[in-house]
Design a protein around this motif. Structure first.
Motif, mmCIF file in Angstrom:
data_model
loop_
_atom_site.group_PDB
_atom_site.id
_atom_site.type_symbol
_atom_site.label_atom_id
_atom_site.label_comp_id
_atom_site.label_asym_id
_atom_site.label_seq_id
_atom_site.Cartn_x
_atom_site.Cartn_y
_atom_site.Cartn_z
ATOM 1 N N UNK A 27 5.120 2.129 5.649
ATOM 2 C CA UNK A 27 5.803 2.192 6.940
ATOM 3 C C UNK A 27 4.797 2.482 8.031
ATOM 4 N N UNK A 28 4.658 1.549 8.977
ATOM 5 C CA UNK A 28 3.648 1.668 10.024
ATOM 6 C C UNK A 28 3.796 2.918 10.867
ATOM 7 N N UNK A 29 5.027 3.396 11.027
ATOM 8 C CA UNK A 29 5.255 4.526 11.923
ATOM 9 C C UNK A 29 5.475 5.851 11.189
ATOM 10 N N UNK A 30 5.113 5.930 9.903
ATOM 11 C CA UNK A 30 5.210 7.207 9.196
ATOM 12 C C UNK A 30 4.357 8.240 9.922
ATOM 13 N N UNK A 31 4.806 9.485 10.003
ATOM 14 C CA UNK A 31 4.022 10.501 10.698
ATOM 15 C C UNK A 31 2.676 10.770 10.017
ATOM 16 N N UNK A 32 2.630 10.572 8.706
ATOM 17 C CA UNK A 32 1.372 10.654 7.956
ATOM 18 C C UNK A 32 1.291 9.382 7.133
ATOM 19 N N UNK A 33 0.229 8.627 7.337
ATOM 20 C CA UNK A 33 0.133 7.324 6.670
ATOM 21 C C UNK A 33 -1.252 7.141 6.088
ATOM 22 N N UNK A 34 -1.307 6.949 4.770
ATOM 23 C CA UNK A 34 -2.559 6.627 4.092
ATOM 24 C C UNK A 34 -2.642 5.118 3.948
ATOM 25 N N UNK A 35 -3.811 4.554 4.245
ATOM 26 C CA UNK A 35 -4.044 3.122 4.129
ATOM 27 C C UNK A 35 -5.264 2.906 3.262
ATOM 28 N N UNK A 36 -5.148 2.010 2.292
ATOM 29 C CA UNK A 36 -6.292 1.606 1.476
ATOM 30 C C UNK A 36 -7.042 0.538 2.275
ATOM 31 N N UNK A 37 -8.003 0.969 3.065
ATOM 32 C CA UNK A 37 -8.697 0.065 3.974
ATOM 33 C C UNK A 37 -9.440 -1.031 3.221
ATOM 34 N N UNK A 38 -10.001 -0.708 2.079
ATOM 35 C CA UNK A 38 -10.698 -1.718 1.277
ATOM 36 C C UNK A 38 -9.750 -2.846 0.887
ATOM 37 N N UNK A 39 -8.540 -2.494 0.451
ATOM 38 C CA UNK A 39 -7.551 -3.508 0.075
ATOM 39 C C UNK A 39 -7.112 -4.317 1.282
ATOM 40 N N UNK A 40 -6.891 -3.648 2.410
ATOM 41 C CA UNK A 40 -6.485 -4.350 3.631
ATOM 42 C C UNK A 40 -7.561 -5.342 4.072
ATOM 43 N N UNK A 41 -8.822 -4.935 3.995
ATOM 44 C CA UNK A 41 -9.923 -5.829 4.366
ATOM 45 C C UNK A 41 -9.967 -7.022 3.427
ATOM 46 N N UNK A 42 -9.833 -6.776 2.120
ATOM 47 C CA UNK A 42 -9.869 -7.870 1.145
ATOM 48 C C UNK A 42 -8.758 -8.879 1.408
ATOM 49 N N UNK A 43 -7.544 -8.397 1.666
ATOM 50 C CA UNK A 43 -6.422 -9.298 1.940
ATOM 51 C C UNK A 43 -6.650 -10.088 3.224
ATOM 52 N N UNK A 44 -7.170 -9.429 4.246
ATOM 53 C CA UNK A 44 -7.427 -10.114 5.523
ATOM 54 C C UNK A 44 -8.526 -11.166 5.351
ATOM 55 N N UNK A 45 -9.560 -10.858 4.575
ATOM 56 C CA UNK A 45 -10.632 -11.828 4.330
ATOM 57 C C UNK A 45 -10.118 -13.037 3.551
ATOM 58 N N UNK A 46 -9.174 -12.809 2.630
ATOM 59 C CA UNK A 46 -8.582 -13.919 1.877
ATOM 60 C C UNK A 46 -7.788 -14.847 2.795
ATOM 61 N N UNK A 47 -7.165 -14.301 3.835
ATOM 62 C CA UNK A 47 -6.363 -15.093 4.768
ATOM 63 C C UNK A 47 -7.217 -15.790 5.822
ATOM 64 N N UNK A 48 -8.455 -15.343 6.005
ATOM 65 C CA UNK A 48 -9.286 -15.841 7.099
ATOM 66 C C UNK A 48 -9.496 -17.350 7.103
#
Length: 140
Positions: A27-48
Motif C-alpha cells: 500500500x503506497x500510503x501506509x504510514x510505515x512502508x518497506x520497499x525492496x528497492x532491488x526488486x523494484x529496480x529489477x522489475x523496472x529494468x525488465x520493463x524498460x
C-alpha cells in the motif's frame, strides 16, 4: 536470474543498505512502508525495453505531502521540460543523466544529487541507462 535482476543486484551491491523490516508493504500510503528497492529496480529494468517514451516511473511511497518515485530511463531518452508538483530531488543510483534548468546543464552520475525548488522548469536527458530516485516534498 534474469539480466535485469543481475543488473539490479549489482546496482544495489554498490550501495550499502541494511533493513530491519520484516515484509514488504504494497500500500503506497501506509504510514510505515518497506520497499525492496532491488526488486523494484529489477522489475523496472525488465520493463524498460518496451517503455513508452524510453522511461518507466514507479511510485514507491505516497503520503499527502511526500512522494518517492523510482525512475528508469533508457539511454538517449528525453523527458521534455516540465515542472514538478513540489520541491524535488533527483538521486542517481546508476547511469548518467543531464538535467537542464533554464540555460544551465547539470551533469549527474552515480551518487549525484540535485535539488529543485517548487515549480522550476527542467528537462532530463539520459546519456546512458539510468536508475534515479525522485523525491517530491510539499506536493501541491
Amino acid at each position: 536470474m534474469t539480466q535485469a535482476q543481475a543488473r539490479a543486484g549489482a546496482i544495489m551491491a554498490s550501495i550499502e543498505t541494511e533493513s530491519t523490516a520484516g515484509s514488504e508493504s504494497r500500500n503506497l500510503d501506509d504510514p510505515i512502508r518497506f520497499v525492496d528497492l532491488e526488486r523494484e529496480i529489477a522489475e523496472a529494468l525488465e520493463q524498460l525495453p518496451t517503455a513508452h517514451g524510453g522511461h518507466t516511473a514507479r511510485t514507491l511511497f505516497k503520503q499527502s505531502m511526500h512522494r518517492v518515485v523510482l525512475l528508469v530511463l533508457k539511454a538517449g531518452s528525453v523527458m521534455p521540460e516540465h515542472r514538478a508538483d513540489g520541491e524535488s530531488s533527483l538521486f542517481v543510483i546508476s547511469g548518467r543523466i543531464a538535467v537542464d534548468v533554464g540555460d544551465r546543464r547539470h551533469e549527474l552520475s552515480r551518487g549525484g544529487l540535485l535539488g529543485l525548488a517548487f515549480g522550476i522548469p527542467h528537462a532530463v536527458t539520459a546519456h546512458e541507462d539510468a536508475v534515479i530516485l525522485l523525491t517530491l516534498s510539499n506536493v501541491r
